[in-house]
Structure formats: C-alpha cells, structure tokens
Design a protein around this motif. Structure first.
Motif, PDB file in Angstrom:
ATOM      1  N   TYR A 146      -9.133  10.332  -4.958  1.00  0.00           N
ATOM      2  CA  TYR A 146      -9.243   9.159  -5.821  1.00  0.00           C
ATOM      3  C   TYR A 146      -8.172   8.115  -5.475  1.00  0.00           C
ATOM      4  CZ  TYR A 146      -9.170   6.521 -10.240  1.00  0.00           C
ATOM      5  OH  TYR A 146      -9.193   5.534 -11.182  1.00  0.00           O
ATOM      6  N   GLU A 147      -6.929   8.556  -5.342  1.00  0.00           N
ATOM      7  CA  GLU A 147      -5.823   7.646  -5.015  1.00  0.00           C
ATOM      8  C   GLU A 147      -6.016   7.003  -3.650  1.00  0.00           C
ATOM      9  OE1 GLU A 147      -2.890   6.505  -6.464  1.00  0.00           O
ATOM     10  OE2 GLU A 147      -3.691   7.265  -8.341  1.00  0.00           O
ATOM     11  N   ARG A 148      -6.455   7.775  -2.677  1.00  0.00           N
ATOM     12  CA  ARG A 148      -6.635   7.242  -1.327  1.00  0.00           C
ATOM     13  C   ARG A 148      -7.776   6.233  -1.287  1.00  0.00           C
ATOM     14  NH1 ARG A 148      -2.466   6.582   0.326  1.00  0.00           N
ATOM     15  NH2 ARG A 148      -3.423   5.927   2.259  1.00  0.00           N
ATOM     16  N   ILE A 149      -8.841   6.487  -2.032  1.00  0.00           N
ATOM     17  CA  ILE A 149      -9.949   5.533  -2.094  1.00  0.00           C
ATOM     18  C   ILE A 149      -9.459   4.223  -2.698  1.00  0.00           C
ATOM     19  CG2 ILE A 149     -12.139   5.022  -3.243  1.00  0.00           C
ATOM     20  CD1 ILE A 149     -12.800   8.064  -2.854  1.00  0.00           C
TER      21      ILE A 149
ATOM     22  N   ILE B 192      -8.914  -0.211  -1.567  1.00  0.00           N
ATOM     23  CA  ILE B 192      -9.674  -1.259  -2.242  1.00  0.00           C
ATOM     24  C   ILE B 192      -8.732  -2.416  -2.579  1.00  0.00           C
ATOM     25  CG2 ILE B 192     -10.991  -1.829  -4.321  1.00  0.00           C
ATOM     26  CD1 ILE B 192     -11.953   1.112  -4.318  1.00  0.00           C
ATOM     27  N   HIS B 193      -9.065  -3.588  -2.135  1.00  0.00           N
ATOM     28  CA  HIS B 193      -8.187  -4.741  -2.318  1.00  0.00           C
ATOM     29  C   HIS B 193      -8.428  -5.489  -3.633  1.00  0.00           C
ATOM     30  CE1 HIS B 193      -6.572  -4.166   1.643  1.00  0.00           C
ATOM     31  NE2 HIS B 193      -7.791  -4.101   2.115  1.00  0.00           N
TER      32      HIS B 193
ATOM     33  N   MET C 233       0.837  -1.177   0.000  1.00  0.00           N
ATOM     34  CA  MET C 233       0.000   0.000   0.000  1.00  0.00           C
ATOM     35  C   MET C 233       0.886   1.246   0.000  1.00  0.00           C
ATOM     36  SD  MET C 233      -2.772   1.491   2.721  1.00  0.00           S
ATOM     37  CE  MET C 233      -4.063   0.320   2.539  1.00  0.00           C
ATOM     38  N   GLU C 234       0.449   2.253  -0.689  1.00  0.00           N
ATOM     39  CA  GLU C 234       1.170   3.520  -0.770  1.00  0.00           C
ATOM     40  C   GLU C 234       0.953   4.362   0.474  1.00  0.00           C
ATOM     41  OE1 GLU C 234       0.413   6.369  -3.990  1.00  0.00           O
ATOM     42  OE2 GLU C 234       1.414   4.940  -5.273  1.00  0.00           O
ATOM     43  N   THR C 235       1.974   5.129   0.852  1.00  0.00           N
ATOM     44  CA  THR C 235       1.790   6.052   1.964  1.00  0.00           C
ATOM     45  C   THR C 235       1.044   7.286   1.472  1.00  0.00           C
ATOM     46  OG1 THR C 235       3.855   7.245   1.558  1.00  0.00           O
ATOM     47  CG2 THR C 235       3.968   5.319   3.027  1.00  0.00           C
ATOM     48  N   ARG C 236       0.465   8.006   2.386  1.00  0.00           N
ATOM     49  CA  ARG C 236      -0.235   9.247   2.024  1.00  0.00           C
ATOM     50  C   ARG C 236       0.740  10.267   1.449  1.00  0.00           C
ATOM     51  NH1 ARG C 236      -4.704   9.848   6.821  1.00  0.00           N
ATOM     52  NH2 ARG C 236      -5.783   7.946   6.231  1.00  0.00           N
ATOM     53  N   ARG C 237       1.932  10.304   2.000  1.00  0.00           N
ATOM     54  CA  ARG C 237       2.931  11.253   1.512  1.00  0.00           C
ATOM     55  C   ARG C 237       3.286  10.978   0.052  1.00  0.00           C
ATOM     56  NH1 ARG C 237       8.727  12.801   4.292  1.00  0.00           N
ATOM     57  NH2 ARG C 237       9.279  14.342   2.737  1.00  0.00           N
ATOM     58  N   ARG C 238       3.484   9.696  -0.289  1.00  0.00           N
ATOM     59  CA  ARG C 238       3.801   9.331  -1.667  1.00  0.00           C
ATOM     60  C   ARG C 238       2.659   9.718  -2.600  1.00  0.00           C
ATOM     61  NH1 ARG C 238       6.745   5.701  -5.066  1.00  0.00           N
ATOM     62  NH2 ARG C 238       5.372   4.763  -6.620  1.00  0.00           N
TER      63      ARG C 238
END
Length: 67
Positions: free
Chosen positions: A54-57, A61-62, A1-6
């Motif tokens: 959009y990216e965070r949503i 999602i798996h 999973m990506e970090t919020r900062r990235r």
C-alpha cells in the motif's frame, strides 16, 4: 519520496504494535496464549505485507502532492 527502507521500518514498527495488541485480544477472546499468539502472527504477516504494498503504491502516485 520515501525510500523503501523507510517504508519497511515504519511498517515493521507499526506491525509490532499491532502484534502486541492482537495477541492480547486473541488471548482474551480464546483463553489460550498459543491460539491467540498464532492468530496475531498470521494477522501481522498479512498486515505487514499489505501495508508495505500500500505504501509503495501511494509513493508512486503524484496526486495531492505539493511539488
């Protein structure tokens, strides 16, 4: 999973590219750097906000991931 900062850094870089291209289009379309620049800034602010959301949503999602 990506970090919020990235996610945020990716969004900012992408939107800087969009800001430059939208400013150029705005200047060509209106003949005014001020109006073209304003249109580009508004578009970038909206686009950045929507892109981060959009990216965070999608980060949560798996579906479609290989685990």
């Amino acid at each position: 999973m990506e970090t919020r900062r990235r996610s945020l850094v990716k969004a900012v870089i992408w939107n800087l590219l969009g800001l430059a291209s939208m400013t150029l289009v705005g200047v060509i379309a209106t003949g005014s750097a001020a109006i073209g620049g304003t249109l580009a800034l508004v578009n970038t602010a909206i686009g950045l906000t929507l892109y981060v959301l959009y990216e965070r949503i999608w980060a949560g999602i798996h579906w479609g991931r290989n685990v």
